[in-house]
Design an enzyme around this catalytic site. Structure first.
Site, PDB file in Angstrom:
ATOM      1  CE1 TYR A   1     -55.872  33.614  84.658  1.00 33.69           C
ATOM      2  CE2 TYR A   1     -54.882  35.788  84.847  1.00 33.69           C
ATOM      3  CZ  TYR A   1     -55.307  34.611  85.431  1.00 33.69           C
ATOM      4  OH  TYR A   1     -55.170  34.436  86.789  1.00 33.69           O
TER       5      TYR A   1
ATOM      6  CG  ASP B   1     -58.879  41.996  80.853  1.00 35.25           C
ATOM      7  OD1 ASP B   1     -58.158  42.918  81.282  1.00 35.25           O
ATOM      8  OD2 ASP B   1     -58.805  40.828  81.279  1.00 35.25           O
TER       9      ASP B   1
ATOM     10  CE  LYS C   1     -50.934  42.474  83.984  1.00 33.09           C
ATOM     11  NZ  LYS C   1     -50.208  41.592  84.863  1.00 33.09           N
TER      12      LYS C   1
END
Ligand code: HOZ
Length: 433
Positions: A150, A245, A273
């Site tokens: 994702y 990623d 994050k």
């Protein structure tokens, strides 16, 4: 910790019922609605250290950590103090600030592939920007992504995506024009032969390969030995870029992320994050010659009013400072290994087939006895059993990600006692499943 007999949810239910009339599904992001695990979500009141308190007064040991950022523990006093000080100077500048330089220097120093960085506001934004950059640099339109990975919710990535798309079992989303995803090629994770075949079928057309170097959005799936190295070779041979990623893995599985841990350096990296210390942030960076294309130094346009926000930069700087203390990653590794080993052992002793693992403070457990190397393997997990396990743990004061297709996260605030209590709760639940 909640005693199962005193677990009350009346206030959570009242708030969530009202929320469903106000927001689609009652939430601001799909996975947190608990749709795949059943029951209603608990509504949070406050967080501190390794713990959450809900609006009914129940306390939980938290293994979601706001989906990764809370690596030092929630509301760390030093992060809060730094934010108080920054807050006095204002909440947003929309102009250069010294905090951006500080965080940029820290990121460049830590992450092997990053020579220059651009701050944005979320992981989604970082990934959609890096995709434009991949295409701008190579002059090619196609990309390869992996099933179950994702990279945020931008149109081009909503093909066989993980996270909420996998959790809700959604087909590729309506509203995404076919033309937009026609250049998105997919391969099974850990399958170098499939990637090789895609390069052979699309000569000189693939701008690059993007992946989670350790998957967290299809549950926890580490790379097989040689997979990342193989991708590095294949991309270089084919004039394509390799993009990690590291929104989840950056500063989590090692200070320099998966690229430090596995010794494979991509051309570009996305972050989010942890680098925001709990405030909204994202970043993309990489080789200087590629980043030079980004406006205003180059023609590839990307911008943002709140990008480089001083509060987000401040929380990120303080969080990275805390992570630099000696022993940080050893502690995360030890505590998380103790947790996953204990969970797997309890499950096996109670007669359940399980498979799982961890790297540093990132972990996962599937209800299948077969090894999990890709999304197809992950889907073999007994999802109904996972749902019952999730609810049982919640009732015993342990907050796990409400989806089999999300990794779990520990923090520096989790103690041996928290872990032991979690394993004890798991044993109780597993014995009745
Ligand atoms: N996409 C996030 C985890 N992979 C979930 C975010 C949320 O629901 O808050």
């Amino acid at each position: 910790m909640v005693n199962v007999t005193s677990f009350k949810t009346a206030r959570s239910e009242e708030i969530f019922t009202a929320a469903q009339k106000l927001m689609p599904g009652g939430v601001s992001s799909p996975v947190r609605a608990f749709k795949s695990v059943g029951g209603q979500p608990i509504v949070f009141d406050r967080v501190k250290g390794a713990y959450i308190w809900d609006v009914d007064g129940n306390q939980y040991i938290d293994y979601v950590g706001t989906w990764g950022p809370a690596i030092c523990g929630h509301a760390h006093p030093e992060v809060i103090a730094a934010l108080h000080e920054a807050l006095e100077k204002g909440t947003s500048f929309g102009a250069p600030s010294f905090q951006e330089n500080t965080l940029a220097e820290m990121v460049i120093e830590a992450v092997p592939s990053i020579e220059m960085v651009r701050f944005v506001n979320s992981g989604t934004e970082a990934c959609m920007s890096v995709l434009r950059l991949m295409r701008a640099f190579t002059g090619r339109d196609k990309i390869i992504k992996f099933e179950g990975c994702y990279h945020g919710h931008a149109d081009m990535f909503l093909v066989k995506a993980g996270s909420g798309v996998a959790t809700l079992g959604l087909p590729d989303s309506p509203g995404v024009p076919k033309d937009t995803t026609s250049n998105t090629l997919t391969a099974p994770y850990n399958d170098l032969e499939a990637v090789k075949a895609l390069f052979a079928e699309n000569p000189d057309q693939i701008s690059g390969v993007i992946l989670e170097p350790v998957v967290g959005n299809a549950g926890f799936i580490p790379p097989d030995a040689g997979f990342l190295e193989g991708l590095r070779e294949l991309t270089s041979e084919n004039g394509a870029l390799l993009v990690f990623d590291e929104v989840m893995t950056g500063f989590r599985i090692a200070y320099g992320g998966a690229q430090e841990k596995f010794g494979v350096t991509p051309d570009l990296t996305t972050l989010g994050k942890v680098i925001g210390g709990g405030l909204p942030v994202g970043a993309y960076g990489g080789r200087r010659d590629i980043m030079a294309l980004v406006a205003p130094s180059g023609p590839m346009y990307q911008a943002g009013t709140l990008s480089g926000n001083p509060l987000a930069m401040t929380a990120g700087i303080k969080t990275l400072e805390l992570l630099q203390k000696p022993g940080t990653y050893e502690y995360l590794d030890r505590i998380t290994k103790r947790l996953i080993d204990g969970l797997l052992k309890a499950a096996q002793e109670e007669g359940h087939a399980v498979y799982g693992g961890q790297i540093s403070g990132m972990f996962g457990m599937f209800f299948t006895g077969d090894p999990v190397h890709d999304y197809e393997d992950a889907k073999k997990s007994d999802l109904a059993k996972f749902s019952r396990f999730h609810r049982g743990m919640l009732e015993r004061g342990v907050y796990l990600a409400p989806s089999q297709f999300e990794a779990g996260f520990t923090s520096l605030a989790h103690t041996d006692e928290d872990v032991d209590r979690t394993i004890q709760a798991a044993r109780e639940v597993l014995s009745g499943l």
